[in-house]
Design a protein around this motif. Structure first.
Motif, mmCIF file in Angstrom:
data_model
loop_
_atom_site.group_PDB
_atom_site.id
_atom_site.type_symbol
_atom_site.label_atom_id
_atom_site.label_comp_id
_atom_site.label_asym_id
_atom_site.label_seq_id
_atom_site.Cartn_x
_atom_site.Cartn_y
_atom_site.Cartn_z
ATOM 1 N N GLY A 41 19.243 -6.302 -16.481
ATOM 2 C CA GLY A 41 20.158 -5.761 -15.451
ATOM 3 C C GLY A 41 19.762 -6.002 -14.142
ATOM 4 O O GLY A 41 18.850 -6.799 -13.670
ATOM 5 N N PRO A 42 20.431 -5.315 -13.059
ATOM 6 C CA PRO A 42 20.296 -5.631 -11.720
ATOM 7 C C PRO A 42 19.012 -5.438 -11.356
ATOM 8 O O PRO A 42 18.235 -4.414 -11.752
ATOM 9 N N TRP A 43 18.563 -6.351 -10.317
ATOM 10 C CA TRP A 43 16.909 -6.071 -9.957
ATOM 11 C C TRP A 43 17.344 -4.945 -8.876
ATOM 12 O O TRP A 43 18.331 -5.003 -7.826
ATOM 13 N N THR A 44 16.210 -4.309 -8.670
ATOM 14 C CA THR A 44 16.041 -3.445 -7.718
ATOM 15 C C THR A 44 15.142 -3.984 -6.568
ATOM 16 O O THR A 44 14.585 -5.027 -6.507
ATOM 17 N N SER A 45 15.371 -3.464 -5.260
ATOM 18 C CA SER A 45 14.359 -3.860 -4.331
ATOM 19 C C SER A 45 12.831 -3.698 -4.402
ATOM 20 O O SER A 45 12.038 -4.601 -4.085
ATOM 21 N N ALA A 46 12.544 -2.641 -5.430
ATOM 22 C CA ALA A 46 11.223 -2.628 -5.665
ATOM 23 C C ALA A 46 10.872 -3.950 -6.396
ATOM 24 O O ALA A 46 9.472 -4.398 -6.210
ATOM 25 N N GLU A 47 11.555 -4.057 -7.528
ATOM 26 C CA GLU A 47 11.464 -5.097 -8.341
ATOM 27 C C GLU A 47 11.210 -6.479 -7.490
ATOM 28 O O GLU A 47 10.374 -7.370 -7.564
ATOM 29 N N ASP A 48 12.197 -6.652 -6.626
ATOM 30 C CA ASP A 48 12.156 -7.865 -5.646
ATOM 31 C C ASP A 48 10.747 -7.927 -4.680
ATOM 32 O O ASP A 48 10.459 -9.040 -4.614
ATOM 33 N N ALA A 49 10.526 -6.650 -4.191
ATOM 34 C CA ALA A 49 9.335 -6.732 -3.527
ATOM 35 C C ALA A 49 8.133 -7.044 -4.402
ATOM 36 O O ALA A 49 7.351 -8.055 -4.104
ATOM 37 N N ILE A 50 8.148 -6.811 -5.482
ATOM 38 C CA ILE A 50 6.885 -7.101 -6.438
ATOM 39 C C ILE A 50 6.917 -8.720 -6.640
ATOM 40 O O ILE A 50 5.969 -9.315 -6.429
ATOM 41 N N LEU A 51 8.185 -9.042 -6.820
ATOM 42 C CA LEU A 51 8.346 -10.638 -7.241
ATOM 43 C C LEU A 51 7.971 -11.458 -5.990
ATOM 44 O O LEU A 51 7.309 -12.598 -6.237
ATOM 45 N N VAL A 52 8.424 -11.102 -4.761
ATOM 46 C CA VAL A 52 8.072 -11.726 -3.889
ATOM 47 C C VAL A 52 6.722 -11.802 -3.469
ATOM 48 O O VAL A 52 5.964 -12.644 -3.138
ATOM 49 N N ASP A 53 6.200 -10.661 -3.680
ATOM 50 C CA ASP A 53 4.521 -10.695 -3.483
ATOM 51 C C ASP A 53 3.879 -11.586 -4.337
ATOM 52 O O ASP A 53 2.921 -12.414 -3.958
ATOM 53 N N TYR A 54 4.376 -11.499 -5.639
ATOM 54 C CA TYR A 54 3.487 -12.233 -6.543
ATOM 55 C C TYR A 54 3.658 -13.776 -6.298
ATOM 56 O O TYR A 54 2.873 -14.537 -6.239
ATOM 57 N N VAL A 55 5.012 -14.298 -5.821
ATOM 58 C CA VAL A 55 5.298 -15.631 -5.582
ATOM 59 C C VAL A 55 4.320 -15.988 -4.393
ATOM 60 O O VAL A 55 3.846 -17.034 -4.326
ATOM 61 N N GLU A 56 4.160 -15.322 -3.412
ATOM 62 C CA GLU A 56 3.431 -15.531 -2.215
ATOM 63 C C GLU A 56 2.141 -15.871 -2.523
ATOM 64 O O GLU A 56 1.381 -16.512 -1.961
ATOM 65 N N LYS A 57 1.471 -14.869 -3.625
ATOM 66 C CA LYS A 57 0.233 -15.099 -3.953
ATOM 67 C C LYS A 57 0.016 -16.286 -4.932
ATOM 68 O O LYS A 57 -0.967 -16.742 -4.580
ATOM 69 N N HIS A 58 0.772 -16.364 -5.577
ATOM 70 C CA HIS A 58 0.601 -17.462 -6.665
ATOM 71 C C HIS A 58 1.482 -18.612 -6.760
ATOM 72 O O HIS A 58 1.255 -19.337 -7.825
ATOM 73 N N GLY A 59 2.339 -18.418 -5.962
ATOM 74 C CA GLY A 59 3.226 -19.711 -5.822
ATOM 75 C C GLY A 59 4.281 -19.605 -7.089
ATOM 76 O O GLY A 59 4.201 -18.761 -7.967
ATOM 77 N N GLU A 60 5.244 -20.450 -7.068
ATOM 78 C CA GLU A 60 6.489 -20.537 -7.855
ATOM 79 C C GLU A 60 5.691 -20.933 -9.334
ATOM 80 O O GLU A 60 4.725 -21.807 -9.378
ATOM 81 N N GLY A 61 6.569 -20.916 -10.272
ATOM 82 C CA GLY A 61 6.084 -21.235 -11.793
ATOM 83 C C GLY A 61 5.328 -20.354 -12.293
ATOM 84 O O GLY A 61 4.991 -19.277 -11.926
ATOM 85 N N ASN A 62 5.118 -20.890 -13.350
ATOM 86 C CA ASN A 62 4.483 -19.694 -14.485
ATOM 87 C C ASN A 62 4.943 -18.553 -14.541
ATOM 88 O O ASN A 62 4.249 -17.368 -14.318
ATOM 89 N N TRP A 63 6.337 -18.479 -14.716
ATOM 90 C CA TRP A 63 7.139 -17.262 -14.612
ATOM 91 C C TRP A 63 6.805 -16.239 -15.686
ATOM 92 O O TRP A 63 6.762 -15.181 -15.614
ATOM 93 N N ASN A 64 6.370 -16.916 -16.750
ATOM 94 C CA ASN A 64 5.901 -15.731 -17.842
ATOM 95 C C ASN A 64 4.873 -14.999 -17.399
ATOM 96 O O ASN A 64 4.565 -13.847 -18.069
ATOM 97 N N ALA A 65 4.052 -15.556 -16.595
ATOM 98 C CA ALA A 65 2.856 -14.738 -16.261
ATOM 99 C C ALA A 65 3.138 -13.805 -15.138
ATOM 100 O O ALA A 65 2.233 -12.821 -14.932
#
Length: 509
Positions: A41-65
């Motif tokens: 379902g819809p993403w929350t801003s908290a989820e977005d923030a987590i995802l953004v943070d993750y990508v900033e740290k680890h880069g794109e890809g390896n999404w299952n991680a």
DNA sequence: AATATCTCCAACCGCAGGATA
DNA sequence: GTATCCTGCGGTTGGAGATAT
């Protein structure tokens, strides 16, 4: 991205469980999968923030991680999608600019439904955005009866690709290029069968009949709204679109089998389309609409997805499948053809339910005839509209005339008694190669395609079987009560008739 | 104002292809 | 050679908002 998204997220915010995702909360929302492990379902801003943070740290890809390392209870797929479509920093916000819109149209004219490729051409835009835009646009233009591509786009795309790429030239007011097939510059106003009444009232199966054949006859993509293809598996269809685009060769034999006589034509529809849809190996990969190898999945009542040809089909390509287009293209038009539910399955009759072509019509008309005669109360289409019987009676004679044909080819009751190969052999003067043979794609074009279009173009094909469509006489459709004139769909009939008349005039000229 | 219908779009789904084990 | 995983793609869906009745 959109306000709506934000609103949605705000709503979700209240129930956000990301920091302490409780199974109770998740399951109560019914949006967890895998036994409550993954949220949907819809993403929350908290989820977005987590995802953004993750990508900033680890880069794109390896999404299952992401799920493992970030605490997000989203599958990798969902994360990737969210990032790509909404969180990427380089995304443009807001609606498309006119320039972008035009670019999309141009790109679609070139590429077809290659949203990802189109997105690559439009910095900051996502394939999803483009896809949504296009689908919306298609629907809007369909409603308005407008061609899908503006004339200038058509000609531009045409020019960009090849002088011989003519299938996209459906603009109005353009001077037909005599180099092209005489039928390729015809613009036919969008005709929605949904409103036409043919499919619903005259005969449910009709919608499937002329589809590929109209296209193969060179009607422009602008008449796509009226051209109905069988629905193939979307993924396969599009994937195959990336392969060569030999054009509409698959249906050319069908046209070749036409005669002016409707009855002969009807048989040709039957036989050719049988072949077309049932012999996936035969189908050129570019004929998206027809390459549903899973033709058996075709119901008689469809919500049909219309596939358009690309603007890149050239005359030469149509004449020879050996000339694949480098830029496969097609588009899907969400033309829903609502047809009365078929009762074939329940009827107990064998029915050509899988091909939906003229044989279906003939078969069903026969069944209706028999119903009338025998009053057995069991018809192939028991809930057909009242005037369906009338319309079927228009085909009545044709079906009678071809009883013998059907009888001679197998099941006397069903055209399905034909095997693909047998049908093809019966109705095409091709010797040697069986359509069942894998090499068909290689062999058939040589033997089949050239005569098809050449003959149709020249209109002087005189095959011994007299089953060739003389494209110089598209009026065979007009004289055949094909559309079963009635007050309900007379307007559309005349539109289409005029268009075909124009086609004829062009050809004559 | 209430209801129905339509429009838009975010998200999901299934599939295919490539990479890897 | 095969199985599995990951990723990307394109079609479809469901829901919220907009518009029409």
């Amino acid at each position: 991205m959109s306000n709506r998204t934000n609103e949605s997220e705000d709503k979700m915010e209240a129930n956000d469980y990301m920091d302490s995702p409780s199974t109770e909360e998740a399951t109560s929302e019914g949006n967890m999968t895998g036994g409550g492990l993954l949220k949907k379902g819809p993403w929350t801003s908290a989820e977005d923030a987590i995802l953004v943070d993750y990508v900033e740290k680890h880069g794109e890809g390896n999404w299952n991680a992401v799920q493992k390392h970030s605490g997000l209870f989203r599958c990798g797929k969902s994360c990737r999608l969210r990032w790509a479509n909404h969180l990427r920093p380089d995304l443009k916000k807001g609606s498309f600019t006119p320039d972008e819109e035009r670019r999309i149209i141009e790109l679609h004219a070139k590429m077809g439904n290659k949203w990802a490729r189109m997105a690559a051409e439009l910095p900051g835009r996502t394939d999803n955005e483009i896809k949504n835009f296009w689908n919306t646009r298609i629907k809007r233009r369909q409603r308005a009866g407008l061609p899908i591509y503006p004339p200038d786009i058509c000609s531009q795309s045409f020019d960009e690709n090849s002088p011989s790429l003519n299938m996209g030239r459906f603009s109005s007011g353009e001077t037909p290029n005599p180099e092209f097939l005489p039928t390729n510059n015809l613009e036919i106003p969008s005709v929605e069968f949904k409103g036409l009444g043919v499919n619903q009232e005259l005969y449910p199966s009709f919608v499937n009949i002329p589809a590929g054949n109209f296209l193969s006859a060179g009607l422009s993509p602008s008449c796509s709204n009226s051209i109905l293809y069988s629905k193939m598996h979307p993924a396969k269809r599009l994937r195959e679109s990336e392969l060569s685009l030999p054009g509409f060769g698959a249906v050319h034999p069908a046209l070749e089998q036409y005669n002016d006589d409707f009855q002969t034509a009807s048989k040709s529809f039957r036989t050719s389309y049988d072949h077309d849809i049932s012999s996936s190996s035969y189908l050129p990969s570019g004929s998206h609409a027809l390459i549903n190898g899973n033709s058996s999945s075709l119901p008689i009542s469809w919500a049909m997805k219309l596939e358009l040809p690309s603007l890149q089909y050239s005359h030469s390509q149509m004449g020879s499948w050996a000339s694949p287009s480098p830029l496969p293209s097609l588009e899907s038009v969400d033309t829903l053809i609502q047809t009365p539910p078929s009762e074939h399955a329940e009827s107990g009759h064998h029915s050509p339910q899988n091909n939906g072509l003229l044989e279906s019509i003939l078969y069903e008309s026969r069944a209706l005839k028999n119903t009338k005669n025998n009053s057995c109360g069991q018809t192939p289409n028991t809930d057909a509209p009242a005037n369906g019987a009338d319309s079927s009676s228009q085909l009545h004679d044709a079906s009678q005339l071809h009883d013998a044909d059907w009888d001679s080819c197998g099941d006397p009751n069903s055209p399905l008694g034909h095997s693909t190969a047998s049908v093809y052999r019966e109705c095409t003067p091709v010797s040697g190669n069986s359509l069942d043979e894998p090499q068909l794609m290689k062999t058939l074009p040589v033997k089949q395609e050239k005569p098809d279009w050449v003959s149709m173009t020249n209109g002087n094909e005189t095959d011994g079987n007299s089953r060739h469509l003389n494209i110089s006489r598209p009026d065979f459709l007009l004289d055949s009560n094909w559309f079963g004139l009635s007050a309900d769909y007379g307007k559309d009939y005349f539109i289409l008739r005029d268009a075909i008349g124009a086609l004829l005039a062009e050809d004559v000229a």
